[in-house]
Design an enzyme around this catalytic site. Sequence first.
Site, PDB file in Angstrom:
ATOM      1  N   CYS A  28       0.849  -1.207   0.000  1.00  0.00           N
ATOM      2  CA  CYS A  28       0.000   0.000   0.000  1.00  0.00           C
ATOM      3  C   CYS A  28       0.880   1.251   0.000  1.00  0.00           C
ATOM      4  O   CYS A  28       1.504   1.582   1.021  1.00  0.00           O
ATOM      5  CB  CYS A  28      -0.908  -0.036   1.229  1.00  0.00           C
ATOM      6  SG  CYS A  28      -1.759   1.503   1.601  1.00  0.00           S
ATOM      7  N   CYS A  80       0.200   3.881   2.667  1.00  0.00           N
ATOM      8  CA  CYS A  80       0.594   3.343   3.977  1.00  0.00           C
ATOM      9  C   CYS A  80       2.089   3.545   4.202  1.00  0.00           C
ATOM     10  O   CYS A  80       2.510   3.993   5.274  1.00  0.00           O
ATOM     11  CB  CYS A  80       0.291   1.849   4.065  1.00  0.00           C
ATOM     12  SG  CYS A  80      -1.433   1.393   3.867  1.00  0.00           S
TER      13      CYS A  80
END
Length: 179
Positions: A73, A76
């Site tokens: 991600c 993230c």
Amino acid sequence: MIRMILCFSILLFIGCGIKESKKTKSETSELVKNEFTSPDSLGIPIYNFDELEPLLNKMDDKIHIINFWATWCGPCIKELPYFEKINQEGKANNWEVILVSLDMPSMWKSKLVPFIKAKNLRSEVVVLNDPDQNNWIPKIDKNWSGSIPATLIYNRKERKFYEQPFTYEMLKKEIQEFR
């Protein structure tokens, strides 16, 4: 007669295969957990949701920052340094950071562990290994779509859930509201 033996053999073979593949969720989870949690393996805790849930509901005097993330991600990864900085400030400010990895089991050894080491993550990292997302996602927050990054911040009196990435300033501001 040969056809009958052949048919019987095929049915027996298929039946054994079906029986073998019908493992319960807990048996499968236990199998994965045993494979990846040997003493020389990951070195980080692997939890199903029931095991993780106490970390999401502590009733002490601290502020708890729980970030759901994965190595695949991009947003993230971008925000992880901010959580690391917040973690470094935690002891003096009475808060703690836990990074809950949602990486797939096939990625734990090849991606997650090397990533933690390469980035020198100091926050507590745990793995959530519970394939029943439809069950545990609404237990974290009833409005969570399941997308990441996502963060739960709570203390004994208040609880907020954020389905968004953070900058350091935004994260610090949100944490200050729990004081």
